[in-house]
Design a protein around this motif. Structure first.
Motif: not given
Length: 375
Positions: A278, A281-282, A284-285, A288-289, A292, A321, A324-325, A328
């Motif tokens: 978990e 995951v934080s 990787e998020k 990705s952000q 963006t 990451a 995923a970006y 998306q």
């Protein structure tokens, strides 16, 4: 002191051909240099040149390097005060010299008193136009990108500005290899999600849209460090992100407790020493952000995540990451490169990459970026 009778003083605003490198405000009287590798560049046809600077600090003094015709010729600590520094004298007055005065040290988040400003020049010559380079590259990173340990003996362990270099640095080397103009956004110890010691406030993405928002104190605020950065003023062809080393380190260091809220933050390991799912995951998020945010502000740039100069434990997470970006956002102008790891042979001061390590990474990165630029 012997003085040249022909010297004339010019305010920065009077020098029409002055080129400013690095993010700063529109203010030119004086000009503030905030970031690593920030610089002023000019072409001078004359025998002598002086620059008037003002330096201040509570703990961490700024350093500068002076390059003439692309070669570093001097490097010095700037003690506190406002004074003149001789850049060169006694040179052939009929020959044009390209001069760059470069801030060698990073923006100091931990020193609210640290600042470097440039007021004026004195010369017996004339200032000529500086040639525009064909490409622009922005580098974003941590202590590696700040050039911490890139200069100094291997046994040096003091955390002081003396061991920072913007010149013996993969950013400057890569830009030189590609004949590109470049800028640096970096801070030692910081990451994408968290710093090396689990502090979630010490992340680069939160400050990316400001001129130099990570510096603190009333003086820096008054200088415009927290102003919104005008992205239209300088659009890079490539943005290189070299972050993740401190995020990886946070898994190995003690928890961080917020002194205001009392909340505890920690990137955790499983009992077998692997990273807690978990928490990965934080991270990787956060990657990705940040991509963006980078795309929003740099619509045409290629985004390149470069990582690995101090090991590469976060590489699988970075790949996931970025993947995923890309899916998306439908953004195909994003890629990842693993840089050469620092070895016993290439290490510098403070257990950081030395000049040799920076050179190897610059060679690999420049070759990679040539393909992207159709060099």
């Amino acid at each position: 002191m012997k003085t040249n009778e022909k010297l004339q003083t010019y305010a920065l605003s009077d020098v029409s051909h002055l080129k400013v490198h690095g993010r700063t405000t529109g203010q030119r009287s004086p000009l503030t240099l905030f970031w690593t590798g920030s610089a002023i560049e000019l072409n001078v046809k004359g025998s002598e040149l002086w620059v008037e600077i003002e330096s201040d600090y509570d703990m961490n003094e700024p350093w500068i390097s002076i390059l003439i015709n692309g070669v570093p010729v001097s490097r010095q600590m700037l003690t506190a005060g406002r004074y003149w520094i001789c850049v060169f004298r006694g040179m052939n007055e009929t020959v044009v010299k390209n001069v760059r005065i470069v801030k060698d040290t990073q923006a100091m988040n931990g020193d609210p008193g640290c600042s470097l400003q440039i007021y004026a020049f004195k010369s017996d010559g004339v200032f000529l136009p500086v040639e525009e380079k064909p490409y622009k590259i922005e580098f974003i990173g941590d202590s590696i990108t700040s050039g911490e340990g890139a200069i100094g003996a291997k046994e040096e362990e003091d955390w002081i500005p003396m061991w920072f270099s913007a010149i013996h640095n993969y950013t400057a080397m890569t830009a030189e290899a590609l004949n590109a103009e470049y800028r640096v956004i970096s801070q030692s110890g910081w990451g994408v999600l968290t710093s090396w010691d689990n502090n979630p406030n010490a992340n680069i993405p939160d400050y990316y849209e400001q001129v130099c928002g990570l510096v603190t104190g009333d003086r820096n605020k008054a200088l415009g460090a927290g102003d919104k950065h005008d992205f239209n003023s300088w659009q890079p062809d490539i943005v290189v992100v070299n972050l993740g080393s401190n995020d990886g380190g946070a898994f190995q260091t003690p928890e961080w407790k917020d002194p205001v809220t009392g909340k505890v933050y920690k990137q955790r390991l499983n009992e077998d020493g692997t990273y807690r799912e978990e928490d990965l995951v934080s991270f990787e998020k956060a990657v990705s952000q940040f991509l963006t945010k980078l795309r929003k502000n740099n619509p045409e740039a290629h985004l390149v995540w470069a990582y690995g100069m101090l090991g590469f434990p976060m590489m699988p997470a970075i790949y996931r990451a970025v993947d995923a970006y890309t899916k998306q956002a439908g953004d195909m102008k994003v890629s990842v490169i693993q840089l050469p790891d620092t070895t016993e042979k290439t290490v510098g001061a403070r257990s950081h990459p030395g000049e040799l390590s920076h050179r190897m990474s610059a060679d690999a990165l420049a070759e990679y970026l040539k393909g992207i630029l159709n060099y």
